[in-house]
Design a protein around this motif. Sequence first.
Motif, PDB file in Angstrom:
ATOM      1  N   ASP A 295       0.798  -1.227   0.000  1.00 13.09           N
ATOM      2  CA  ASP A 295       0.000   0.000   0.000  1.00 13.09           C
ATOM      3  C   ASP A 295       0.828   1.274   0.000  1.00 13.09           C
ATOM      4  O   ASP A 295       0.278   2.379  -0.048  1.00 13.09           O
ATOM      5  CB  ASP A 295      -0.919   0.023   1.232  1.00 13.09           C
ATOM      6  CG  ASP A 295      -1.929  -1.108   1.215  1.00 13.09           C
ATOM      7  OD1 ASP A 295      -2.397  -1.433   0.120  1.00 13.09           O
ATOM      8  OD2 ASP A 295      -2.236  -1.644   2.291  1.00 13.09           O
TER       9      ASP A 295
ATOM     10  N   TYR B 184       0.265   4.476  -2.216  1.00 13.59           N
ATOM     11  CA  TYR B 184      -0.862   5.396  -2.054  1.00 13.59           C
ATOM     12  C   TYR B 184      -0.574   6.555  -1.093  1.00 13.59           C
ATOM     13  O   TYR B 184      -1.381   7.466  -0.958  1.00 13.59           O
ATOM     14  CB  TYR B 184      -2.091   4.634  -1.549  1.00 13.59           C
ATOM     15  CG  TYR B 184      -2.516   3.509  -2.456  1.00 13.59           C
ATOM     16  CD1 TYR B 184      -3.003   3.758  -3.744  1.00 13.59           C
ATOM     17  CD2 TYR B 184      -2.411   2.183  -2.039  1.00 13.59           C
ATOM     18  CE1 TYR B 184      -3.383   2.723  -4.578  1.00 13.59           C
ATOM     19  CE2 TYR B 184      -2.788   1.142  -2.872  1.00 13.59           C
ATOM     20  CZ  TYR B 184      -3.276   1.410  -4.141  1.00 13.59           C
ATOM     21  OH  TYR B 184      -3.655   0.392  -4.968  1.00 13.59           O
TER      22      TYR B 184
ATOM     23  N   LYS C 264      -2.954  11.124   1.190  1.00 10.20           N
ATOM     24  CA  LYS C 264      -3.256  10.320   0.011  1.00 10.20           C
ATOM     25  C   LYS C 264      -3.584  11.273  -1.135  1.00 10.20           C
ATOM     26  O   LYS C 264      -2.706  11.704  -1.852  1.00 10.20           O
ATOM     27  CB  LYS C 264      -4.409   9.347   0.298  1.00 10.20           C
ATOM     28  CG  LYS C 264      -4.018   8.194   1.217  1.00 10.20           C
ATOM     29  CD  LYS C 264      -5.171   7.206   1.381  1.00 10.20           C
ATOM     30  CE  LYS C 264      -4.778   6.036   2.249  1.00 10.20           C
ATOM     31  NZ  LYS C 264      -5.887   5.075   2.452  1.00 10.20           N
TER      32      LYS C 264
END
Length: 313
Positions: free
Chosen positions: A157, A160, A188
């Motif tokens: 992840d 992001y 983000k």
Amino acid sequence: MKKTLLILLATISFFELKAQEAKIISVINFTGSIDKYPIEMKLEINQKSDSVAGEYYYKKKGDAQKIILEGMLTDGVLTLKENTYNTSKRKYETTGNFKLNYIDQVSLNGSWQKPTVNASYLTVKLSARENLKAFDPSNYVFQYTRNRAKLDYIPADAQYYFDLISLKVYINKSIRWAFTDFKDVFTKEAEIVLQDLNFDGYLDFKIPIYYPGLAKGDYSFRYFIYHPEKRGFIQSKQLNEMGVIFFDAVKKEAQTIEADGSGNEGTKYFRWQNGKLFLVKEERIYENDSYTHYTYYKIENGKSILVKTEKKK
């Protein structure tokens, strides 16, 4: 060779450090009526796409019965569709449509109509609680400078998340404010939420931030309060430490919510006084306890002083 290496390093730094204009979402509250029925409405307006989401409720029924809204703002005309939950059918249904003129960012005037053939129109008159004629930062450009975050503990992840380096606010292509106090702050989307956080009529702003690797409580905000006497924004240390806060412009009240996922939940209610939020009430429920527990406070000498406690079923 040395010159080539310097150019290469400069090129890498250029691509890592990215300036990006932020998407602006304005949270505006309106008060007024549909025909003879008083209502309160809150709208979230996406300045880039002109999409609108929100809710409203009839004051007689209270804010527990909110009606969901979605629509568009095009050339000063706001079209909204309302959706209400049908308990018997267990689904949301369209129960009405608004067509409103957004006049000078001060008022919404127009009509409401049921979604049936030849349904009659009801007159709608609403005025903004925020003083957008005096100060409207939605016309400004908010620019993030960010780095792609290097997070080894969540490799799947990590793409992001971004390290927030700075935020610059431009007016007529000139920098008016610049903020750089963002140590270990992850974002983000490049997004700014404009909202009157202290209920003085002026829009403040908050930055959505994230805590990578957390499954619960993985987001919060950085809060900036506009001070009209200084004509500038100041980051609020108190609000930052409180985390996720919900602001009620009608009650002029702020709320925080805690829940452990096991049936133990609590809501704290705060009010502003002298530029600071003070705790005035707390509601708690506990697992295997049929009572709701209340604690009340009064603001005295710059402190929240316990007044009484009680429990109710």
